[in-house]
Design a protein around this motif. Sequence first.
Motif, PDB file in Angstrom:
ATOM      1  N   TYR A   1       7.134  -1.712   3.410  1.00  0.00           N
ATOM      2  CA  TYR A   1       7.000  -1.103   1.931  1.00  0.00           C
ATOM      3  C   TYR A   1       7.235   0.156   2.761  1.00  0.00           C
ATOM      4  O   TYR A   1       7.772   1.376   1.985  1.00  0.00           O
ATOM      5  N   HIS A   2       6.666   0.502   3.834  1.00  0.00           N
ATOM      6  CA  HIS A   2       6.857   1.841   3.768  1.00  0.00           C
ATOM      7  C   HIS A   2       7.939   2.838   4.597  1.00  0.00           C
ATOM      8  O   HIS A   2       8.105   4.030   3.967  1.00  0.00           O
ATOM      9  N   ASN A   3       9.106   1.931   5.050  1.00  0.00           N
ATOM     10  CA  ASN A   3      10.464   2.324   5.454  1.00  0.00           C
ATOM     11  C   ASN A   3      11.346   2.714   3.876  1.00  0.00           C
ATOM     12  O   ASN A   3      12.073   2.769   3.955  1.00  0.00           O
TER      13      ASN A   3
ATOM     14  N   ALA B   1       5.200   2.829   0.582  1.00  0.00           N
ATOM     15  CA  ALA B   1       3.226   2.324   0.796  1.00  0.00           C
ATOM     16  C   ALA B   1       2.370   3.783   1.003  1.00  0.00           C
ATOM     17  O   ALA B   1       3.365   4.522   1.672  1.00  0.00           O
ATOM     18  N   VAL B   2       1.524   3.562   0.890  1.00  0.00           N
ATOM     19  CA  VAL B   2       0.917   4.963   2.034  1.00  0.00           C
ATOM     20  C   VAL B   2      -0.402   4.185   2.348  1.00  0.00           C
ATOM     21  O   VAL B   2      -0.819   2.792   1.799  1.00  0.00           O
ATOM     22  N   ASP B   3      -0.774   5.167   3.451  1.00  0.00           N
ATOM     23  CA  ASP B   3      -2.559   4.074   4.091  1.00  0.00           C
ATOM     24  C   ASP B   3      -3.470   4.905   3.686  1.00  0.00           C
ATOM     25  O   ASP B   3      -3.554   6.518   4.098  1.00  0.00           O
ATOM     26  N   PHE B   4      -4.255   4.582   3.632  1.00  0.00           N
ATOM     27  CA  PHE B   4      -5.533   5.781   3.716  1.00  0.00           C
ATOM     28  C   PHE B   4      -6.826   5.654   4.312  1.00  0.00           C
ATOM     29  O   PHE B   4      -6.919   4.405   5.051  1.00  0.00           O
TER      30      PHE B   4
ATOM     31  N   PRO C   1      -4.787  -9.870   6.091  1.00  0.00           N
ATOM     32  CA  PRO C   1      -5.313  -8.150   5.200  1.00  0.00           C
ATOM     33  C   PRO C   1      -4.618  -6.901   6.385  1.00  0.00           C
ATOM     34  O   PRO C   1      -5.600  -7.015   6.919  1.00  0.00           O
ATOM     35  N   ASP C   2      -4.424  -6.260   5.155  1.00  0.00           N
ATOM     36  CA  ASP C   2      -4.283  -4.757   5.677  1.00  0.00           C
ATOM     37  C   ASP C   2      -5.319  -3.395   4.794  1.00  0.00           C
ATOM     38  O   ASP C   2      -4.589  -3.057   3.252  1.00  0.00           O
ATOM     39  N   TYR C   3      -6.685  -3.927   5.481  1.00  0.00           N
ATOM     40  CA  TYR C   3      -7.625  -2.733   4.655  1.00  0.00           C
ATOM     41  C   TYR C   3      -6.781  -1.492   3.822  1.00  0.00           C
ATOM     42  O   TYR C   3      -7.013  -0.776   3.400  1.00  0.00           O
ATOM     43  N   PRO C   4      -6.572  -0.332   4.734  1.00  0.00           N
ATOM     44  CA  PRO C   4      -6.297   0.570   4.491  1.00  0.00           C
ATOM     45  C   PRO C   4      -4.857   1.115   3.668  1.00  0.00           C
ATOM     46  O   PRO C   4      -4.217   2.046   2.813  1.00  0.00           O
ATOM     47  N   HIS C   5      -4.263  -0.626   3.493  1.00  0.00           N
ATOM     48  CA  HIS C   5      -2.787  -0.505   3.042  1.00  0.00           C
ATOM     49  C   HIS C   5      -2.427  -0.044   0.930  1.00  0.00           C
ATOM     50  O   HIS C   5      -3.831  -0.853   0.549  1.00  0.00           O
ATOM     51  N   LEU C   6      -1.489   0.745   0.456  1.00  0.00           N
ATOM     52  CA  LEU C   6      -1.037   0.579  -0.588  1.00  0.00           C
ATOM     53  C   LEU C   6      -0.107   0.670  -0.993  1.00  0.00           C
ATOM     54  O   LEU C   6       0.564   1.364  -0.599  1.00  0.00           O
TER      55      LEU C   6
ATOM     56  N   ASP D   1      -1.019   4.588  12.269  1.00  0.00           N
ATOM     57  CA  ASP D   1      -1.034   3.971  12.536  1.00  0.00           C
ATOM     58  C   ASP D   1      -0.543   2.441  11.050  1.00  0.00           C
ATOM     59  O   ASP D   1      -0.292   3.052   9.964  1.00  0.00           O
ATOM     60  N   HIS D   2      -1.440   1.584  11.353  1.00  0.00           N
ATOM     61  CA  HIS D   2      -1.184   0.665  10.176  1.00  0.00           C
ATOM     62  C   HIS D   2       0.510   0.270   9.928  1.00  0.00           C
ATOM     63  O   HIS D   2       1.367   0.795   9.553  1.00  0.00           O
ATOM     64  N   SER D   3       0.335  -0.915   9.276  1.00  0.00           N
ATOM     65  CA  SER D   3       1.746  -1.059   8.619  1.00  0.00           C
ATOM     66  C   SER D   3       2.495  -0.750   7.240  1.00  0.00           C
ATOM     67  O   SER D   3       1.489  -0.100   6.063  1.00  0.00           O
TER      68      SER D   3
HETATM   69 ZN   LIG Z   1       0.223   0.427   4.961  1.00  0.00          ZN
END
Ligand SMILES: [Zn+2]
Length: 218
Positions: free
Chosen positions: A121-123, A127-130, A177-182, A216-218
């Motif tokens: 979803y970042h593409n 989505a954002v990661d924190f 599970p992708d903990y930083p991902h919103l 980093d992160h997906s």
């Molecule tokens: Zn993400």
Amino acid sequence: MLQREPAYPEKGRSPRRTKPVVRKRRFLRFLIILLGILLLGKLLNEQGVVHNPFRQPASVIGLHPTVDAKSKELVALAGKRGIRMVLTTGFRSKEEQDGLYDQGRVTDGPIVTKAKGGHSYHNYGLAVDFALQASDGDVVWDLELDGNGNGKSDWMEVVAMAKKLGFTWGGDWENFPDYPHLQMDFGYSIRKLRNGHYPSGSITGKPTEAKAKATDHS
Ligand SMILES: [Zn+2]
């Protein structure tokens, strides 16, 4: 006995008169079927089931304005609770995603994503990661940290606030599970997005116009 003319002419009795009618009916039937096929194709394409090879959709090149605004609102809300959170990733291009996917598979480093380019979803700027900022200023991925000392995990406080703002949390995903991902998908599946259908307000353009950097992160 008088032979009466039949009230209705027999079928095919006057070919010159009936043939054009039959032709017209056949043509109408053909038109209706063609229209049906086209409509079905359009519908399936919109649902992302089939791909239209003639369509060259524009790429998403930035964070969706709503996701952008809500993630900034989240940072402000967290700040009011004494939680310093940082947004580490927003939009990520498909090429950057491919590079990230290779990490731990083709290149060195740990595997950080299961998504190839176009599958995150970042593409699509959705989505954002924190992460959190500890008192010493270090950016940390610590789910236990209680920096504001209220007896609750800062990370989970952020997650609860994010959900109230309309985000779904990657930490709820069972298989990876992708903990930083919103993210906010606005009801759009990856398949639909891959077919070039984006939520209204999406920022689109040529992929070369994308400026965001991969992290980093997906
Ligand atoms: Zn993400």
